[in-house]
Design a protein around this motif. Structure first.
Motif, PDB file in Angstrom:
ATOM      1  N   GLY A  81      28.123  36.441  66.883  1.00 49.87           N
ATOM      2  CA  GLY A  81      27.466  36.801  68.212  1.00 49.87           C
ATOM      3  C   GLY A  81      27.055  38.292  67.980  1.00 49.87           C
ATOM      4  N   PHE A  82      26.345  38.638  69.098  1.00 49.94           N
ATOM      5  CA  PHE A  82      25.617  40.066  68.551  1.00 49.94           C
ATOM      6  C   PHE A  82      25.382  40.628  70.070  1.00 49.94           C
ATOM      7  CE2 PHE A  82      21.072  42.075  68.291  1.00 49.94           C
ATOM      8  CZ  PHE A  82      21.670  43.230  67.843  1.00 49.94           C
ATOM      9  N   LEU A  83      25.898  41.904  70.355  1.00 53.75           N
ATOM     10  CA  LEU A  83      25.946  42.490  71.560  1.00 53.75           C
ATOM     11  C   LEU A  83      24.782  43.585  71.537  1.00 53.75           C
ATOM     12  CD1 LEU A  83      28.801  44.429  73.286  1.00 53.75           C
ATOM     13  CD2 LEU A  83      26.582  45.282  73.289  1.00 53.75           C
ATOM     14  N   THR A  84      23.680  43.225  72.372  1.00 55.98           N
ATOM     15  CA  THR A  84      22.608  43.798  72.052  1.00 55.98           C
ATOM     16  C   THR A  84      21.982  44.436  73.253  1.00 55.98           C
ATOM     17  OG1 THR A  84      20.155  43.563  71.633  1.00 55.98           O
ATOM     18  CG2 THR A  84      21.553  41.610  72.549  1.00 55.98           C
ATOM     19  N   HIS A  85      21.428  45.511  73.341  1.00 59.86           N
ATOM     20  CA  HIS A  85      20.589  46.321  74.427  1.00 59.86           C
ATOM     21  C   HIS A  85      19.544  45.411  75.088  1.00 59.86           C
ATOM     22  CE1 HIS A  85      18.250  47.241  71.125  1.00 59.86           C
ATOM     23  NE2 HIS A  85      17.457  47.950  71.766  1.00 59.86           N
ATOM     24  N   CYS A  86      19.048  44.291  74.024  1.00 66.35           N
ATOM     25  CA  CYS A  86      17.945  43.463  74.630  1.00 66.35           C
ATOM     26  C   CYS A  86      16.590  43.944  74.332  1.00 66.35           C
ATOM     27  CB  CYS A  86      18.228  42.908  76.191  1.00 66.35           C
ATOM     28  SG  CYS A  86      19.686  42.013  75.984  1.00 66.35           S
ATOM     29  N   GLY A  87      16.379  45.108  73.348  1.00 66.45           N
ATOM     30  CA  GLY A  87      15.039  45.442  73.116  1.00 66.45           C
ATOM     31  C   GLY A  87      14.358  43.970  72.470  1.00 66.45           C
ATOM     32  N   TRP A  88      13.005  44.070  72.499  1.00 66.28           N
ATOM     33  CA  TRP A  88      12.445  43.054  72.006  1.00 66.28           C
ATOM     34  C   TRP A  88      12.534  42.368  70.544  1.00 66.28           C
ATOM     35  CZ3 TRP A  88      11.824  39.137  74.555  1.00 66.28           C
ATOM     36  CH2 TRP A  88      10.838  37.870  74.230  1.00 66.28           C
ATOM     37  N   ASN A  89      12.517  43.754  69.617  1.00 69.13           N
ATOM     38  CA  ASN A  89      12.762  43.381  68.000  1.00 69.13           C
ATOM     39  C   ASN A  89      14.241  43.000  67.889  1.00 69.13           C
ATOM     40  OD1 ASN A  89      10.256  44.165  67.460  1.00 69.13           O
ATOM     41  ND2 ASN A  89      10.834  46.335  66.896  1.00 69.13           N
ATOM     42  N   SER A  90      15.335  43.410  68.593  1.00 69.46           N
ATOM     43  CA  SER A  90      16.590  43.048  68.437  1.00 69.46           C
ATOM     44  C   SER A  90      16.717  41.533  68.807  1.00 69.46           C
ATOM     45  CB  SER A  90      17.615  43.873  68.960  1.00 69.46           C
ATOM     46  OG  SER A  90      17.654  45.053  68.533  1.00 69.46           O
ATOM     47  N   THR A  91      15.924  41.259  70.070  1.00 69.57           N
ATOM     48  CA  THR A  91      16.113  39.773  70.630  1.00 69.57           C
ATOM     49  C   THR A  91      15.557  38.804  69.699  1.00 69.57           C
ATOM     50  OG1 THR A  91      16.055  40.891  72.897  1.00 69.57           O
ATOM     51  CG2 THR A  91      15.321  38.630  72.626  1.00 69.57           C
ATOM     52  N   LEU A  92      14.243  39.442  69.129  1.00 73.05           N
ATOM     53  CA  LEU A  92      13.657  38.269  68.204  1.00 73.05           C
ATOM     54  C   LEU A  92      14.325  37.943  66.973  1.00 73.05           C
ATOM     55  CD1 LEU A  92       9.893  39.194  68.625  1.00 73.05           C
ATOM     56  CD2 LEU A  92      11.024  37.290  69.611  1.00 73.05           C
ATOM     57  N   GLU A  93      15.126  38.933  66.410  1.00 77.78           N
ATOM     58  CA  GLU A  93      15.922  38.901  65.208  1.00 77.78           C
ATOM     59  C   GLU A  93      16.858  38.113  65.474  1.00 77.78           C
ATOM     60  OE1 GLU A  93      16.540  43.071  63.983  1.00 77.78           O
ATOM     61  OE2 GLU A  93      14.630  43.478  63.526  1.00 77.78           O
ATOM     62  N   SER A  94      17.678  38.416  66.538  1.00 80.30           N
ATOM     63  CA  SER A  94      18.887  37.523  66.776  1.00 80.30           C
ATOM     64  C   SER A  94      18.359  35.925  66.909  1.00 80.30           C
ATOM     65  CB  SER A  94      19.515  37.990  67.946  1.00 80.30           C
ATOM     66  OG  SER A  94      20.790  37.190  68.242  1.00 80.30           O
ATOM     67  N   ILE A  95      17.380  35.546  67.756  1.00 82.35           N
ATOM     68  CA  ILE A  95      16.956  34.320  67.820  1.00 82.35           C
ATOM     69  C   ILE A  95      16.416  33.774  66.506  1.00 82.35           C
ATOM     70  CG2 ILE A  95      15.186  32.696  68.591  1.00 82.35           C
ATOM     71  CD1 ILE A  95      15.155  34.611  71.232  1.00 82.35           C
ATOM     72  N   VAL A  96      15.817  34.404  65.642  1.00 81.65           N
ATOM     73  CA  VAL A  96      15.268  33.906  64.350  1.00 81.65           C
ATOM     74  C   VAL A  96      16.641  33.506  63.613  1.00 81.65           C
ATOM     75  CG1 VAL A  96      14.167  34.657  62.131  1.00 81.65           C
ATOM     76  CG2 VAL A  96      12.858  34.886  64.428  1.00 81.65           C
ATOM     77  N   TYR A  97      17.580  34.511  63.552  1.00 78.64           N
ATOM     78  CA  TYR A  97      18.732  34.082  62.735  1.00 78.64           C
ATOM     79  C   TYR A  97      19.659  33.169  63.388  1.00 78.64           C
ATOM     80  CZ  TYR A  97      16.778  37.704  59.336  1.00 78.64           C
ATOM     81  OH  TYR A  97      15.481  38.158  58.931  1.00 78.64           O
TER      82      TYR A  97
END
Length: 201
Positions: A81-97
């Motif tokens: 799991g990934f606790l994220t601030h939901c910036g677009w790059n972080s969001t895309l990286e989380s989905i891709v992985y």
């Protein structure tokens, strides 16, 4: 804020889940202040985390000051799991992985991204903000961490994020929607570059 870092630390400890926490020193009461600082301060996490936290979580969690290699962490098979601030790059990286998220937006478009991730894509959960403290309390942090890591809902999130990842990757492949759209743009540019100079349309 210092108060929110304390609540996050206690929530992680209470969850009894393995964690890697990239943490920066608190910076005033403005919730986006720490996010916007460069991390130039050299304080050791023991100076701003709850007393004994690092000792009590030794062998369970790893606290990394200031910065961590996010993509390498997200693609590691042990990341659940990934606790994220939901910036677009972080969001895309989380989905891709293929990693489900705990959505904790700070400002700007991040709130809209968090809403899309939780309500539309269903690849994230969002902790409830306490009306009293205007922050997220330790019990709520414990709840969402356990939900993502242990529950049937967490398994559903993991399955759903993998479906979204597969859909994204199909779109990037030759013949996929993203591939075709970008190819169309490139072809339009080529046509424009081949037109004689002086013609404006």
């Amino acid at each position: 804020s210092a108060e929110q870092i304390t609540e996050l630390a206690w929530g992680l400890e209470l969850s009894r889940q393995p964690f890697l926490w990239v943490v920066r020193p608190p910076s005033g009461n403005e919730k986006s202040a720490t996010y916007l600082t460069s991390g130039g301060q050299c304080s050791h996490p023991s100076e701003y985390l709850p007393d004994g936290f690092l000792t009590r979580t030794q062998g369970i969690g790893l606290v990394v000051p200031s910065w961590g290699p996010q993509r390498e962490i997200l693609r590691h098979k042990a990341t659940g799991g990934f606790l994220t601030h939901c910036g677009w790059n972080s969001t895309l990286e989380s989905i891709v992985y293929g990693v489900p998220m705990i959505a904790w937006p700070l400002f700007a478009e991040q709130k809209m991204n968090a809403s899309t991730l939780t309500e539309e894509l269903k690849v994230a959960v969002q902790p409830l903000v306490s009306l009293e403290s205007e922050g997220v309390r330790r019990e709520e942090i414990e709840r969402v961490v356990r939900l993502v890591m242990e529950s049937e809902d967490g398994k559903a999130l993991r399955s759903r994020v993998k479906e979204v990842r597969d859909s994204v990757l199909r779109g990037l492949d030759e013949g996929g929607s993203s591939y075709n759209s970008l190819s169309h743009v490139v072809n339009e540019w080529k046509i424009c570059l081949q037109k004689p100079k002086g013609n404006v349309e």
